[in-house]
Design a protein around this motif. Structure first.
Motif, PDB file in Angstrom:
ATOM      1  N   UNK A 138      30.282  36.403  24.869  1.00  0.00           N
ATOM      2  CA  UNK A 138      29.491  37.550  25.330  1.00  0.00           C
ATOM      3  C   UNK A 138      30.211  38.242  26.473  1.00  0.00           C
ATOM      4  N   UNK A 139      30.257  39.561  26.395  1.00  0.00           N
ATOM      5  CA  UNK A 139      30.803  40.369  27.473  1.00  0.00           C
ATOM      6  C   UNK A 139      29.651  41.025  28.217  1.00  0.00           C
ATOM      7  N   UNK A 140      29.518  40.732  29.488  1.00  0.00           N
ATOM      8  CA  UNK A 140      28.439  41.275  30.304  1.00  0.00           C
ATOM      9  C   UNK A 140      29.043  42.156  31.381  1.00  0.00           C
ATOM     10  N   UNK A 141      28.569  43.399  31.446  1.00  0.00           N
ATOM     11  CA  UNK A 141      28.997  44.341  32.480  1.00  0.00           C
ATOM     12  C   UNK A 141      27.762  44.772  33.245  1.00  0.00           C
ATOM     13  N   UNK A 142      27.729  44.502  34.531  1.00  0.00           N
ATOM     14  CA  UNK A 142      26.567  44.852  35.359  1.00  0.00           C
ATOM     15  C   UNK A 142      27.053  45.701  36.519  1.00  0.00           C
ATOM     16  N   UNK A 143      26.488  46.915  36.640  1.00  0.00           N
ATOM     17  CA  UNK A 143      26.896  47.843  37.689  1.00  0.00           C
ATOM     18  C   UNK A 143      25.671  48.507  38.289  1.00  0.00           C
ATOM     19  N   UNK A 144      25.845  49.065  39.473  1.00  0.00           N
ATOM     20  CA  UNK A 144      24.797  49.907  40.038  1.00  0.00           C
ATOM     21  C   UNK A 144      24.705  51.211  39.270  1.00  0.00           C
TER      22      UNK A 144
END
Length: 218
Positions: free
Chosen positions: A192-198
């Motif tokens: 799984x690729x998880x990208x978390x940004x504001x």
């Protein structure tokens, strides 16, 4: 035989005597002989620098010139043994090896430069500490097998044609800005690729393609 030749081959009579070094002032020595004190100089062949209290062998000619030929005994065992040479010096060993060994330590020091040249260089130490103001390294290949590396640097510039890294896991913490500029880029993730940004902004001059079995937006 001509008189001039006779004078040329005459040698002044020499006398050898034991003496004790009374004082040392550079190359000038004062030695105590059985007949009294006299000025003397260290002979070039006497490599061990005399120290006050040393028992020495002195040669004296009929003109009063005295040279310390050798240090015979040193009563004070705590006095530093110092080999004294003047002028350019070269130590040459033919047909064998040269080994320098010391029980408690060894120091090499020069205010100018220190050079090492060898067909093969082996260095073994339990602990090493190196302080260099500037370092230039040039080589054809570098292989390192290290358990742990810790690097603290103000800035790092690397110019590499090809770089391949193989890691079990990788963690990066960037306090401020992280940027990658490339002609093309690809990420392959088995899980799984998880990208978390504001906030997230994706800009493309051409088209954007999203292909998946399921797409959830919301």
């Amino acid at each position: 035989m001509p008189q001039a030749v006779q004078k040329k081959i005459e040698s002044p009579e020499l006398a050898l005597t034991y003496a004790a070094v009374a004082s040392v002032n550079g190359a000038a020595l004062v030695v105590q002989t059985p007949t009294g004190q006299m000025q003397a100089r260290k002979a070039v062949s006497c490599l061990l620098a005399p120290a006050p209290g040393d028992q020495v062998l002195v040669s004296v000619d009929r003109f009063g010139r005295a040279y310390v030929l050798a240090v015979l005994a040193r009563p004070d065992a705590l006095t530093e043994n110092r080999l004294s040479l003047t002028g350019p010096t070269r130590l040459t060993v033919t047909g064998g090896d040269l080994t320098l060994s010391a029980e408690h330590g060894m120091d090499l020091a020069s205010p100018a430069h220190l050079s090492l040249a060898a067909g093969e260089l082996n260095v073994h130490a339990g602990r090493a500490e190196i302080g260099l103001a500037e370092t230039n390294f040039t080589g054809n290949a570098l292989s390192a097998n290290i358990v742990r590396i810790r690097t603290v640097a103000r800035s790092v510039d690397s110019f590499v044609k090809n770089w391949v890294q193989r890691m079990t896991s990788c963690l990066r913490y960037v306090r401020e800005h992280d940027e990658t500029q490339a002609a093309s880029a690809r990420q392959l993730v088995e899980g799984t690729l998880t990208v978390q940004t504001g906030n997230s902004v994706h800009l493309a001059e051409g088209h954007v393609k999203i292909d998946a079995e399921q797409i959830h937006l919301g």
